[in-house]
Design a protein around this motif. Structure first.
Motif, short mmCIF file in Angstrom:
data_model
loop_
_atom_site.label_atom_id
_atom_site.label_comp_id
_atom_site.label_asym_id
_atom_site.label_seq_id
_atom_site.Cartn_x
_atom_site.Cartn_y
_atom_site.Cartn_z
N GLY A 62 0.66 -1.26 -0.24
CA GLY A 62 -0.21 0.10 -0.57
C GLY A 62 0.55 1.22 -0.03
O GLY A 62 2.21 1.60 -0.16
N VAL A 63 0.23 2.52 0.16
CA VAL A 63 0.62 3.45 0.68
C VAL A 63 0.84 4.36 2.15
O VAL A 63 -0.66 3.96 2.19
N GLN A 64 1.49 5.04 1.74
CA GLN A 64 2.11 6.03 3.31
C GLN A 64 2.46 7.73 3.08
O GLN A 64 2.97 7.50 2.34
N THR A 65 1.69 7.98 4.20
CA THR A 65 2.07 9.43 3.61
C THR A 65 3.21 10.39 4.60
O THR A 65 3.62 9.36 5.49
N GLU A 66 4.42 9.90 3.61
CA GLU A 66 5.87 10.31 4.34
C GLU A 66 6.37 11.89 4.90
O GLU A 66 7.15 11.82 6.19
N SER A 67 4.75 12.82 4.35
CA SER A 67 5.29 14.29 4.55
C SER A 67 4.53 15.03 4.43
O SER A 67 4.24 14.81 3.36
N THR A 68 4.63 16.92 4.78
CA THR A 68 4.05 17.60 4.14
C THR A 68 4.67 18.57 3.98
O THR A 68 5.48 18.62 4.99
N VAL A 69 5.19 18.88 3.50
CA VAL A 69 5.70 20.59 1.77
C VAL A 69 4.97 21.45 2.56
O VAL A 69 4.06 21.39 1.42
N SER A 70 5.51 23.09 2.83
CA SER A 70 5.26 23.72 2.40
C SER A 70 6.09 24.52 1.24
O SER A 70 7.15 24.57 1.22
N ASN A 71 4.88 25.50 0.68
CA ASN A 71 5.79 25.89 -0.66
C ASN A 71 5.90 27.73 -0.10
O ASN A 71 4.90 28.02 0.55
N PHE A 72 7.37 27.54 -0.03
CA PHE A 72 7.79 29.36 0.70
C PHE A 72 7.86 30.00 -0.02
O PHE A 72 8.57 30.77 0.09
N ALA A 73 7.51 30.07 -1.72
CA ALA A 73 7.95 31.01 -2.16
C ALA A 73 6.91 32.23 -1.87
O ALA A 73 5.83 32.18 -1.08
N ASN A 74 6.99 33.65 -2.11
CA ASN A 74 6.52 34.85 -2.00
C ASN A 74 5.15 34.86 -2.43
O ASN A 74 4.99 34.19 -3.76
N GLY A 75 3.84 35.25 -2.13
CA GLY A 75 2.66 35.32 -2.06
C GLY A 75 2.88 36.53 -2.37
O GLY A 75 3.95 37.76 -2.76
N SER A 76 1.36 37.24 -3.03
CA SER A 76 2.17 38.92 -3.79
C SER A 76 1.36 40.05 -2.65
O SER A 76 1.35 39.79 -1.47
N VAL A 77 2.30 41.49 -3.04
CA VAL A 77 2.10 42.42 -2.06
C VAL A 77 0.71 42.62 -2.40
O VAL A 77 0.99 43.59 -4.03
N ASN A 78 0.02 42.68 -1.31
CA ASN A 78 -1.37 43.63 -1.71
C ASN A 78 -1.57 45.11 -0.84
O ASN A 78 -1.34 44.91 0.75
N SER A 79 -1.18 46.34 -1.24
CA SER A 79 -1.34 47.43 -0.67
C SER A 79 -2.47 47.55 0.66
O SER A 79 -3.44 47.29 -0.09
N THR A 80 -2.38 48.35 1.65
CA THR A 80 -3.52 48.22 2.63
C THR A 80 -3.26 49.91 3.14
O THR A 80 -4.84 49.96 3.64
N GLY A 81 -2.47 51.01 3.07
CA GLY A 81 -2.22 52.44 3.78
C GLY A 81 -2.61 52.34 4.61
O GLY A 81 -2.49 53.31 5.44
N ILE A 82 -2.16 50.95 5.58
CA ILE A 82 -2.13 50.80 7.23
C ILE A 82 -0.61 50.70 7.51
O ILE A 82 -0.12 49.84 7.23
N SER A 83 -0.31 51.74 8.38
CA SER A 83 1.31 51.62 8.76
C SER A 83 1.43 50.11 9.28
O SER A 83 2.76 50.26 9.19
N SER A 84 0.67 50.42 9.98
CA SER A 84 1.30 48.69 10.73
C SER A 84 1.52 47.70 10.72
O SER A 84 1.87 46.94 10.51
N ASN A 85 0.82 47.35 8.80
CA ASN A 85 0.72 46.33 8.05
C ASN A 85 2.20 45.89 7.59
O ASN A 85 2.98 47.29 7.03
N MET A 86 2.33 45.13 7.08
CA MET A 86 4.49 44.84 6.93
C MET A 86 4.27 43.53 5.79
O MET A 86 3.28 42.32 5.73
#
Length: 412
Positions: A62-86
């Motif tokens: 049979g088959v088994q789950t070996e690992s969970t892989v996260s894709n850490f590539a950049n997401g899009s930058v969305n402007s909010t105009g809120i000074s505290s956002n980064m």
């Protein structure tokens, strides 16, 4: 039949894959979310024998789950105009501190709490390097980034001023031209000086610097602070004095401020005199001085290196702190927790705390957030593959059931 376990493992794997895909799609609009995928591996329990040439005979289990892989590539930058956002672009994570633990996140949708501290939606405080008198202390222990409105930029007394002035070369002896100059004392109070220029002949003038008498405890006529002669060459350039007029003393200020000693700078950029005499109307076109009143915080911005720069009502800026960035030897080893945050683990390695834009760390865009990097079309394609895998394993299970029923009928 033990063979039933094989399609059942396939059903479980396909179901897990669908769960991951569903989670990705559910977080399509979650700030800072990183797309995930599952990796699978086949299962072999034992060698059932060997072939004639000695090769092992193995039938998969049979088959088994070996690992969970996260894709850490950049997401899009969305402007909010809120000074505290980064929005962090590149390697690294923001460091946030809760009541009991330190966590790491890419979700920069931060706000400001009631104490003026930058925090995330769970109330965790964004950590960074503190600033003392506008100087970042990178060797200090990380502390919450504070942008409280109660911050005050202290006053600074004027020590130098400069004026760009032309005196009319066609003026006759006795002609007077007056120009105002505002300076600030150590308490931040403004005082309006007056510079009176008097023509005394060809290419010759005198100057007189005065202050209102009330400012220095002498009600009535203005009080003279300095006086002297000005000489110009045939090309209209100032020839004497040269460079500066130092020692303009302002003593006994009635507001209790410290005595002042001001220098009048006569040269601009490149050493060119700012005081000229040409055949044009007498006028002062510009003036500068290095003093200012006390100011309160009116706003702040996040620079690409994470520096939090405050803007004050006296038009001055001051560094309030610097957002810290954490990096890891193995991002895949991070443990996910609620709210899109991560915690360090043995597999991820110890966090390396640094500054944005240095040592391989990404840079920060203030007034914006990083969007999810989930690709909708890719997830739909993956969903079709997982669905087909599930259906195929279900078909195998049905077939095995039919074979079992047939076997039972033969026995009967």
């Amino acid at each position: 039949m033990s063979a039933f376990s094989i399609p059942l493992s396939g059903l479980a794997a396909s179901s897990s894959s669908l769960n991951v895909i569903a989670d990705n799609l559910a977080n399509l609009n979650t700030d800072g979310y990183k797309d995930q995928s599952l990796t699978f591996g086949s299962v072999f329990n034992e060698v059932q024998g060997t072939s004639g040439n000695g090769d092992p005979i193995q039938i998969g289990s049979g088959v088994q789950t070996e690992s969970t892989v996260s894709n850490f590539a950049n997401g899009s930058v969305n402007s909010t105009g809120i000074s505290s956002n980064m929005a962090l672009q590149g390697n690294g994570f923001f460091v946030v501190q809760g009541n009991n633990s330190t966590e790491y996140t890419r979700n920069g949708a931060f706000t400001v709490n009631s104490q003026g501290q930058i925090a995330d939606a769970q109330g965790n405080l964004v950590m960074g390097f503190p600033a003392v008198n506008g100087v970042i202390q990178t060797s200090s222990v990380l502390a919450p980034i504070t942008v409280t409105d109660s911050s005050v930029f202290p006053a600074n007394a004027t020590t130098n001023f400069q004026m760009t002035t032309n005196l009319n070369a066609d003026s006759t002896a006795g002609t007077v031209y007056s120009a105002p100059m505002t300076v600030y004392d150590s308490l931040g109070n403004a005082h309006n000086l007056t510079i009176n220029y008097t023509n005394t002949g060809a290419n010759a003038w005198t100057y007189q610097v005065t202050i209102p008498g009330a400012d220095v405890g002498a009600p009535g006529a203005p009080v003279q602070l300095a006086t002297g002669n000005l000489t110009f060459g045939t090309n209209g350039a100032l020839t004497n004095p040269v460079g500066t007029i130092p020692g303009i003393a302002i003593n006994g200020l009635t507001d209790g401020a410290a005595n002042m000693n001001v220098t009048w700078n006569l040269n601009g950029a490149g050493g060119a005199p700012t005081l000229t005499q040409e055949a044009a109307s007498s006028a002062t076109t510009a003036s500068t001085q290095d003093g200012y009143s006390a100011g309160s915080l009116t706003g702040y911005s996040i620079l690409p290196n994470g520096t939090v720069q405050g803007t004050f009502s006296n038009n001055q800026t001051l560094v309030l702190g610097q957002v810290a960035i954490a990096s890891f030897a193995n991002n895949q080893g991070l443990t996910q927790v609620s709210g899109g945050d991560y915690q360090a683990s043995f597999a991820s390695g110890t966090p390396i705390i640094g500054q944005a834009g240095i040592g391989g760390n990404g840079t920060i865009t203030g007034g914006a957030v990083e969007g999810s990097n989930v690709n909708l079309s890719t997830e739909f394609a993956n969903m079709i593959v997982a669905q087909q895998g599930y259906e195929a394993n279900a078909k195998v299970l049905t077939t095995l059931d039919q074979v079992s029923q047939a076997t039972l009928q033969v026995i009967q």
